[in-house]
Design a protein around this motif. Structure first.
Motif: not given
Length: 551
Positions: A51-53, A346-369
């Motif tokens: 998922s991180s890839i 297991t999806t909530t953990t991915a969501l927390l990791a997405a919220l820790a993403s940089p600002g330019d990557k957060m929208a797409s990371a949160v959407q995938i989570a």
């Protein structure tokens, strides 16, 4: 200590997963994306890594969110391979194996059924993409600290002494950075605290911190550009290639896993007996008092989600409860909501990791989570609220019965569902939509017809023609696994030196004893086919007659 690490047994599989994700033009096909998610997750045995890839590819613009959704669905299927392997450790006892394999495959059945329904729905309507896009654009997310790593606090000090791996190499290969293709996954230089780098004898000089970058020590003696030191693990100075290191660690980890599982099963069998087992079963499997008994399953989902959040892995949680299901402590009906809750956890953990993403990557990371989260919520709404819709329980029970009867079926199921079938579908998808539909549509139609006829044979056989009320008109090998079981039994046992002795013993057996044992009696062979048979005799007669059974 390096933060970008993956499992210790993954240096060889990691680059394979990276190469799979690199072919982003293929991933535009939703079926190919689904299969890629399955195979990549099976290779690395971690849905979080795959998922991180995917998140990295989406955030870098190499893959759009709509194309990444089938890959996320595939990773949901691939992560269930671990607890299926764990169930094989209880093959010594047929009853325990029947329960354990049913408890493991209930996760597989739920994921496969969910994908069969929700993937076509997503392709047709893009409902996951639309819902998550509305949520992301409506809510204002703010970047925070790194997601909590509760389980890594315990495991990382031990695994880091064995090997440390750089997950950024896999991500770089997947995102098209060809300069990283020949770079080793084994971490050589790790981050260090400033007090470890500080040195009065090196002030104002350049330090060769690694072969790829330099770091500068200021007048205070602290590193101003980077703080690196040589890692401390077994393979830091190795000259072996990544493939050799991966195979060594894979063999070692499998030996340790099997040893721990065997010891765990023996411990559970010795402890959970008598009054202790009855007391635990009563507490775990009891329902809430009326009229709140229907809430019990949903409460179990919250427990599964919470436990999965603590260990940060659905594979760890489901693999932990599989031996408990095998010894009969947890019923299959109670394990089902626990597994569904684990999928959500297991999806909530991915969501927390997405919220820790940089600002330019957060929208797409949160959407995938969120796509992963809403996919599992949709699947729960499909296969849990109504008792008549809980098909995974009935499917898992059927698989457990077949496995208890034919133990080789477990290995066949594992190889077929997680390796051969995904590889075949992936190969057909590479040939184009026409080939995939031309081969897949007739197969799925035939499978649907067989399932429908089986349902009518069981519930209302009078609605069917006389010749279709049973499968007796088909060849025996098409409606029973007994011929295959005989073939496998003969192949395995006739390689043994005792095979010839067994044949002589059978030839000297008195006729009365043969009749009592049911040898050569078709009617008794038919009854044996329907019940749990004893251990098959060596070198069975391949020409023995068999009666017809239902498919």
């Amino acid at each position: 200590m390096c933060k970008n690490q993956i499992h210790p047994h993954q240096p060889s599989q990691g680059k394979v997963a990276g190469d799979i994700f690199k072919e982003n033009t293929i991933l535009a096909n939703p079926v190919a994306g689904l299969v890629v998610g399955i195979l990549a997750t099976v290779l690395v045995q971690s849905s979080s890594t795959s998922s991180s890839i995917v998140v990295s590819m989406v955030s870098s613009g190499l893959l759009d969110v709509a194309s990444a959704i089938p890959i996320i669905m595939g990773s949901n299927i691939g992560t269930s391979v671990t607890n299926t392997i764990v169930a094989l450790m209880q093959a010594g006892d047929r009853n325990d194996f029947k329960r354990a394999f049913a408890g493991a495959t209930i996760h597989d059945c739920f994921n496969w059924l969910s994908v069969l329904v929700l993937l076509p729905l997503e392709v047709a309507t893009s409902y996951l993409y639309r819902i998550t896009n509305i949520v992301v654009t409506t809510l204002k997310f703010r970047g925070g600290q790194d997601a909590p790593e509760l389980l890594k606090v315990i495991t990382e000090p031990f695994t880091s002494l064995i090997i440390q791996l750089d997950k950024s190499v896999i991500t770089g290969i997947a995102t098209g950075n060809e300069s990283l293709y020949n770079q080793s996954l084994i971490q050589v230089w790790c981050e260090a605290s400033s007090r470890q780098i500080s040195s009065s004898s090196t002030r104002g000089r350049l330090l060769n911190c690694s072969s790829l970058a330099l770091c500068h020590l200021g007048s205070s003696g602290n590193v101003s550009t980077a703080m690196l030191q040589k890692c401390h693990h077994l393979f830091v100075e190795t000259s072996l290639p990544d493939l050799a290191v991966g195979l060594l660690l894979l063999a070692g980890s499998l030996i340790m896993l099997c040893t721990c599982l065997i010891m765990l099963v023996k411990l559970l069998n010795s402890v959970l007996k008598g009054q202790v087992a009855r007391a635990i079963r009563k507490v775990i499997n009891i329902d809430l008092p009326f009229p709140f008994s229907w809430v019990t399953g949903y409460f179990a989902m919250f427990v599964g989600a919470g436990m999965t959040f603590v260990v940060q892995s659905s594979s760890v949680f489901t693999s932990a409860i599989t031996p408990l299901i095998g010894v009969g402590v947890i019923s299959l009906e109670r394990a089902y909501p626990l597994t569904l809750g684990s999928n959500v956890g297991t999806t909530t953990t991915a969501l927390l990791a997405a919220l820790a993403s940089p600002g330019d990557k957060m929208a797409s990371a949160v959407q995938i989570a969120l796509c992963h989260f809403f996919f599992n919520i949709s699947a729960i709404l499909l296969w849990y609220p109504l008792p008549c819709t809980r098909l995974p329980i009935r499917m898992a029970k059927g698989l457990g019965k077949q496995t208890a009867k034919y133990r080789w079926f477990a290995v066949f199921y594992l190889i077929m569902c997680f390796l051969l079938l995904p590889s075949l579908v992936f190969g057909l998808s590479l040939a184009g939509w026409r080939v995939l539909v031309g081969v897949g549509a007739p197969f799925l139609s035939l499978l649907s017809c067989v399932a429908f006829v089986n349902f009518l044979q069981l519930r209302s056989p009078s609605r069917l023609p006389q010749w279709l009320q049973s499968w007796d008109f088909l060849p025996y090998w098409l409606r029973s696994l007994q011929p295959m079981d005989g073939l496998i039994t003969r192949t395995l046992q006739c390689c043994n030196d005792r095979c010839s002795g067994s044949q002589e013993e059978r030839s000297d057996m008195p006729p009365q004893r043969k009749t009592k044992a049911g040898l050569g009696n078709p009617s008794l062979s038919f009854l044996k086919e329907l019940s749990l048979p004893p251990k098959p005799s060596s070198c069975l007669n391949s020409e023995s007659a068999h009666s017809a059974t239902r498919l």
